[in-house]
Design a protein around this motif. Structure first.
Motif, PDB file in Angstrom:
ATOM      1  N   ARG A 151       0.842  -1.215   0.000  1.00  0.00           N
ATOM      2  CA  ARG A 151       0.000   0.000   0.000  1.00  0.00           C
ATOM      3  C   ARG A 151       0.875   1.262   0.000  1.00  0.00           C
ATOM      4  NH1 ARG A 151      -4.364  -2.476   4.142  1.00  0.00           N
ATOM      5  NH2 ARG A 151      -5.700  -3.443   2.551  1.00  0.00           N
ATOM      6  N   ARG A 153       3.935   1.581  -1.226  1.00  0.00           N
ATOM      7  CA  ARG A 153       4.528   1.720  -2.565  1.00  0.00           C
ATOM      8  C   ARG A 153       3.503   2.231  -3.562  1.00  0.00           C
ATOM      9  NH1 ARG A 153       8.150   3.336  -5.858  1.00  0.00           N
ATOM     10  NH2 ARG A 153       8.479   2.027  -7.672  1.00  0.00           N
ATOM     11  N   LYS A 154       2.280   1.709  -3.464  1.00  0.00           N
ATOM     12  CA  LYS A 154       1.200   2.136  -4.362  1.00  0.00           C
ATOM     13  C   LYS A 154       0.918   3.629  -4.160  1.00  0.00           C
ATOM     14  CE  LYS A 154      -3.708   1.154  -5.117  1.00  0.00           C
ATOM     15  NZ  LYS A 154      -4.841   0.367  -4.623  1.00  0.00           N
TER      16      LYS A 154
END
Length: 173
Positions: A151, A153-154
């Motif tokens: 999450r 990184r996203k």
């Protein structure tokens, strides 16, 4: 025997000689002397023509020693042979040791791969029937940490994309 026009005598080839012990002692001694000198002559020719280090050791039936060496002493040739033989033995021993090391390393890697495959199956929700409550809790915690990292990184990628689009917008205005 054939006599040619220039007076040379040609003998017919003798055919194959059976390789077995010569029973007659006198014939055996004559054959030994002739073949010994022929062998020593061939050894000399090989050393001269091919610049090879050659050593020949012959013991007669009575124990007499006959030898030829292309180096100054046959002992030098024997020493060189021993060194070469020892080098080959050492190389062979080292190779066997290296192969044993590689086999052990292969076994260790196979064991690690199997453990990783089991871990992957558990993380994907398979093979959980044999897991204890503590193991399932650890797997859940690990999945939560992984999901948190995904999450994050996203969100970073989305923020980067938003920033790029905002920069493009400023360039267009």
């Amino acid at each position: 025997m054939i006599v040619t026009s220039v007076g040379r005598i040609l003998t017919m080839a003798r055919g194959k000689v059976q390789m077995r012990r010569i029973e007659n002692t006198a014939s055996r001694q004559v054959t030994f002397s002739k073949r010994r000198s022929g062998l020593l002559k061939k050894a000399y020719e090989l050393s001269v023509l091919c610049d090879a280090e050659v050593g020949v050791i012959i013991f007669s039936q009575k124990g007499r020693l006959y030898e030829f060496s292309s180096s100054s002493e046959i002992q030098n040739t024997i020493d060189r042979y021993r060194r070469s033989s020892n080098d080959a033995d050492t190389y062979k021993a080292n190779m066997e040791q290296y192969l044993l090391h590689l086999k052990q390393e292969t076994t260790d890697m196979e064991r690690k791969i199997e453990l990783l495959e089991v871990s992957l199956r558990k993380l994907s929700g398979q093979c959980l029937g044999s897991c204890s409550t503590d193991e399932i809790q650890m797997i859940g915690d690990q999945l939560e940490r992984s999901l948190g990292g995904i999450r994050a990184r996203k969100a970073q990628l989305f923020n980067d994309k938003i920033q790029q689009l905002q920069e493009k917008q400023l360039c267009l205005v």
